[in-house]
Design an enzyme around this catalytic site. Structure first.
Site, short mmCIF file in Angstrom:
data_model
loop_
_atom_site.label_atom_id
_atom_site.label_comp_id
_atom_site.label_asym_id
_atom_site.label_seq_id
_atom_site.Cartn_x
_atom_site.Cartn_y
_atom_site.Cartn_z
N LYS A 183 -2.71 -7.70 -70.16
CA LYS A 183 -2.26 -6.44 -69.58
C LYS A 183 -3.35 -5.41 -69.89
O LYS A 183 -3.52 -5.01 -71.04
CB LYS A 183 -0.90 -6.02 -70.18
CG LYS A 183 -0.26 -4.82 -69.47
CD LYS A 183 -0.82 -3.54 -70.00
CE LYS A 183 -0.42 -2.36 -69.14
NZ LYS A 183 -1.19 -1.13 -69.48
N GLU A 260 -3.42 -4.68 -84.06
CA GLU A 260 -4.42 -3.74 -84.58
C GLU A 260 -3.96 -2.36 -84.14
O GLU A 260 -4.07 -2.00 -82.97
CB GLU A 260 -5.81 -4.09 -84.03
CG GLU A 260 -6.93 -3.35 -84.73
CD GLU A 260 -7.33 -2.07 -84.03
OE1 GLU A 260 -6.93 -0.99 -84.50
OE2 GLU A 260 -8.03 -2.15 -83.01
N CYS A 294 -10.39 3.79 -83.26
CA CYS A 294 -9.39 3.64 -84.31
C CYS A 294 -9.99 3.64 -85.70
O CYS A 294 -9.27 3.82 -86.69
CB CYS A 294 -8.59 2.36 -84.08
SG CYS A 294 -9.60 0.89 -83.92
N GLU A 394 -3.60 10.72 -87.10
CA GLU A 394 -4.88 10.38 -86.49
C GLU A 394 -5.15 11.35 -85.33
O GLU A 394 -4.35 11.46 -84.41
CB GLU A 394 -4.82 8.94 -85.98
CG GLU A 394 -6.13 8.41 -85.46
CD GLU A 394 -6.01 6.94 -85.05
OE1 GLU A 394 -7.02 6.22 -85.15
OE2 GLU A 394 -4.90 6.51 -84.65
#
Length: 497
Positions: A183, A260, A294, A394
């Protein structure tokens, strides 16, 4: 600026890739893909629904028996050919990345090489799926293990590295003998679809790789991949919140998972560090891809003895950055992916300022003469404290918040005061300190005196709510394998005369 592709057939619109064929969505619906630097329309892509995704799962199921029966060496050659084709078409792939993602062309070229290297790496791992012979406690028995492909895998990838995130999953899956349903991100589908087209040219058998494109139907397609009993492994890169949801959904079929997820990377600079090296590392880690990775440094902790000098010199370097369209010469940083991302960054800056932080560089939206809704100026904030949003969330944008600390114990405690633990960075000239702090940090990866830690050969992944499992490296293929134990009885008879 509109890029001119050397091979225009790599730009695939209004179709997804299933069973080796380009197919429109059953509904006939499409969604728009826009250039984040200008917000102009690039094109449209197929809006797949669960029926389309199910067709991809079925194709992968049907292709699995013959593909898993191939030798590791046969799969190795297929991956190597795919790698060669990515490198031959590197300029076009980089242009697509810059066009739909916004990162500067030089960064995009680097991503293409990084992405292709996963096919090369796992082409070399494919023939080396070794088992073990195990001594047993029963004299007449012999035990050995076989590594087998887990089966059909569902892969969900993000937009920030539209090439590398997908090859880092497909490479080991195919090396292990699995088939996959990918996807791809709705914000950046064209890079992934170009890679799908190259799979045809590489000779990847029909049904082995399938690519689903969707924007509005993303939650429903994700739910299907997580709940389908045909999917034996789900690999997801994205936010912690979505990861938790997928984990709950996947529990019904007890499938293998690797996630992750989000990060909040501490970047620690001690008084004894080489300040030039530390500044270079901070610039690379914090501002790569305009802060949209990330493993970006999110909290920069600088020891009090060098805090002022570091802040002054670091800010001077950040002032040299130039934002704009990634295709233009001299541009160091492109736009954020969309206006929502800019709004989040702006909220973090305003929150910090309201609580006493000082903005020494940037701090505002920028238009670069293009799209005022998607650019934010590279920013440095000093006087940061733990009660500011940036300390706990974040940012995923070009904002560096500098926190002052006094002692080693203090900074480790503050660095570990986070629910996530993906990456961390330590800058020091003291070898003993480096070992102490690296071992004490609750993260999956530590960069020591470097701001760049991503490498094909290095295992990538986190701890705590940053997820589990490792991608890349010699460990990456294990995520797509199961271990079968074979016990042979009646082997203890004496030699016959």
């Amino acid at each position: 600026m509109v890029p001119m592709l050397k091979d225009p057939t790599l730009l695939k619109q209004n179709a997804f890739f299933v069973n080796g064929e380009w197919t429109p969505a059953k509904s006939g619906k499409t969604f728009e893909v826009r250039d984040p630097a200008t917000t102009k329309l690039i094109g449209t892509s197929a809006e797949c629904d669960v029926d389309d995704a199910q067709a991809a799962i079925t194709a992968a199921e049907e292709a699995l028996p013959s593909f898993r029966a191939k030798t590791g060496r046969e799969r190795s050659k297929l991956l190597r050919k795919w790698y060669d084709l990515m490198m031959e078409n590197a300029d076009d792939l980089a242009a697509l990345i810059t066009w739909e993602n916004g990162k500067p062309l030089a960064d995009a070229r680097g991503e293409v090489t990084y992405a292709a290297n996963f096919f090369e790496w796992f082409s070399e791992e494919a023939p080396r799926a070794y088992g073990d012979t195990i001594p047993t406690s029963v004299p007449g028995n012999r035990v050995f293990t076989i590594r087998e492909p887990v089966g059909v895998c569902g892969l969900i990838t993000p937009w920030n590295f539209p090439a590398a995130m997908i090859t880092r999953k497909i490479g080991p899956a195919l090396a292990a003998g699995c088939t996959v349903v990918c996807k791809v991100p709705g914000e950046t589908p064209y890079t992934s679809l170009a890679i799908a087209e190259l799979s045809v040219r590489a000779g990847i058998p029909k049904g082995v790789v399938n690519f689903i494109t969707t924007l509005d139907n993303t939650p429903r397609v994700g739910e299907l991949l997580a709940t389908s009993p045909s999917i034996k492994k789900l690999s997801f890169t994205g936010s912690t919140a979505v990861g938790k949801l997928l984990m709950k959904l996947a529990s019904g079929t007890v499938k293998k998972l690797s996630f992750e997820l989000g990060g909040n990377a501490p970047f620690i600079v001690f008084d004894d560090a080489d300040i030039d090296v530390a500044i270079a590392g901070a610039l690379a880690s914090k501002f790569r891809s305009s802060g949209q990775t990330c493993v970006c440094a999110n909290r920069l902790y600088v020891q009090e003895g060098i805090y002022d000098e570091f802040a002054r010199r670091f800010a001077a370097e950040v002032e040299k950055f130039t934002i704009g369209n990634g295709f233009e010469d001299g541009i160091t940083h492109g736009p954020l992916i969309h206006e929502r991302a800019v709004s989040k960054v702006e909220e973090h800056v305003r929150d910090a300022q309201s609580k006493g932080a000082v903005c020494v560089v940037g701090g505002t939206r920028g238009d670069a003469g293009l799209a005022p809704g998607t650019f934010f100026m590279p920013t440095v904030l000093t006087g940061m404290s733990a009660d500011m949003t940036l300390a706990t969330e974040e940012t995923f944008g070009p904002v560096a918040g500098l926190f002052k600390f006094a002692t080693e114990a203090e900074v480790v405690r503050r660095a570990n005061d986070a629910e996530v633990g993906l990456a961390g960075y330590v800058f020091s000239a003291d070898a003993a300190r480096i070992y102490r702090v690296a071992e004490a940090l609750e993260v999956g990866m530590v960069g020591v005196n470097t701001g760049i830690i991503s490498d094909t050969a290095s295992p990538f992944g986190g701890v705590k709510e940053s997820g589990f499992g490792r991608e890349g490296s010699k460990y990456g293929i294990e995520e797509f394998q199961t271990i079968k134990t074979v016990t042979l009885g009646g082997m203890g008879k004496p030699l016959q005369s």
